[in-house]
Motif scaffolding. Structure first.
Motif, PDB file in Angstrom:
ATOM      1  N   TRP A   7       0.726  -0.926  -0.021  1.00 26.93           N
ATOM      2  CA  TRP A   7       0.033   0.066   0.129  1.00 26.93           C
ATOM      3  C   TRP A   7       0.884   1.130  -0.032  1.00 26.93           C
ATOM      4  O   TRP A   7       1.862   1.333   0.606  1.00 26.93           O
ATOM      5  N   PRO A   8       0.358   2.250  -0.662  1.00 34.70           N
ATOM      6  CA  PRO A   8       1.078   3.618  -0.775  1.00 34.70           C
ATOM      7  C   PRO A   8       1.127   3.973   0.949  1.00 34.70           C
ATOM      8  O   PRO A   8       0.253   3.894   1.374  1.00 34.70           O
ATOM      9  N   ASP A   9       2.177   4.951   1.068  1.00 29.07           N
ATOM     10  CA  ASP A   9       2.269   5.626   2.388  1.00 29.07           C
ATOM     11  C   ASP A   9       1.077   6.545   2.270  1.00 29.07           C
ATOM     12  O   ASP A   9       0.949   7.429   1.577  1.00 29.07           O
ATOM     13  N   PRO A  10       0.015   6.762   3.478  1.00 32.16           N
ATOM     14  CA  PRO A  10      -0.981   7.462   3.534  1.00 32.16           C
ATOM     15  C   PRO A  10      -0.458   8.955   3.659  1.00 32.16           C
ATOM     16  O   PRO A  10      -1.131   9.749   3.034  1.00 32.16           O
ATOM     17  N   ILE A  11       0.780   9.289   4.026  1.00 24.10           N
ATOM     18  CA  ILE A  11       1.154  10.595   4.524  1.00 24.10           C
ATOM     19  C   ILE A  11       1.558  11.090   3.293  1.00 24.10           C
ATOM     20  O   ILE A  11       1.176  12.271   2.684  1.00 24.10           O
ATOM     21  N   ALA A  12       2.291  10.489   2.459  1.00 24.02           N
ATOM     22  CA  ALA A  12       2.812  10.643   0.980  1.00 24.02           C
ATOM     23  C   ALA A  12       1.424  10.910   0.305  1.00 24.02           C
ATOM     24  O   ALA A  12       1.531  11.909  -0.791  1.00 24.02           O
ATOM     25  N   THR A  13       0.625  10.131   0.285  1.00 16.67           N
ATOM     26  CA  THR A  13      -0.657  10.111  -0.591  1.00 16.67           C
ATOM     27  C   THR A  13      -1.536  11.399   0.012  1.00 16.67           C
ATOM     28  O   THR A  13      -1.897  12.222  -1.169  1.00 16.67           O
ATOM     29  N   LEU A  14      -1.410  11.895   0.923  1.00 16.38           N
ATOM     30  CA  LEU A  14      -2.314  13.011   1.347  1.00 16.38           C
ATOM     31  C   LEU A  14      -1.516  14.143   0.883  1.00 16.38           C
ATOM     32  O   LEU A  14      -2.069  14.919   0.357  1.00 16.38           O
ATOM     33  N   ILE A  15      -0.021  14.209   1.115  1.00 17.86           N
ATOM     34  CA  ILE A  15       0.668  15.420   0.689  1.00 17.86           C
ATOM     35  C   ILE A  15       0.634  15.662  -0.820  1.00 17.86           C
ATOM     36  O   ILE A  15       0.115  16.504  -1.252  1.00 17.86           O
TER      37      ILE A  15
END
Length: 141
Positions: A7-15
């Motif tokens: 899964w992609p990093d959720p923080i990176a996805t949000l940023i």
């Protein structure tokens, strides 16, 4: 062979989603007149409501998450050149080709195709770079 789900990093996805959303606001503000002319949309009809902005953000985040997932799954989450090239190929085959096909079938102007497809190329590459940099130690070879 895919044996474990990555899964992609959720923080990176949000940023990346926020950056992409803000970039999109700037991009379409700068190109508002040619886009409206090409799309045949009045300035009034092009106004966004709070609900449409939420929808745009959520769908942008979905695209950004897909980019992160693909980068992590194929194992190039730290290579800038590989990530940019692979995502350009993804854009060419899964974004540019179908949008262009639909615009040609609908008789839409090439200007609309150019504005919309270049936007998605830039969004995909922005997401790629944010995911790679967030993963740490990006490689340029």
């Amino acid at each position: 062979r895919l044996t474990t789900m990555v899964w992609p990093d959720p923080i990176a996805t949000l940023i990346a989603s926020v950056v992409a959303f803000l970039f999109g606001a700037i991009y379409y503000t700068v190109l508002a007149k040619p886009w409206r002319r090409a799309a045949g949309v009045s300035a009034e009809a092009a106004q966004q409501t709070p609900a449409s902005l939420v929808t745009i953000f959520v769908l942008t985040a979905l695209m950004v998450a897909g980019v992160g997932w693909l980068l992590a799954t194929i194992g190039i989450s730290n290579s800038v050149p590989s990530g940019v090239i692979v995502m350009a190929i993804v854009w060419l085959t899964l974004v540019f080709a179908p949008i262009t096909l639909n615009h040609r079938a609908q008789g839409r102007p090439w200007t609309l195709t150019a504005i919309d497809t270049v936007y998605w190329l830039l969004i995909i590459e922005i997401a790629t770079l944010v995911h790679i940099y967030w993963a740490g130690a990006p490689k340029f070879s």
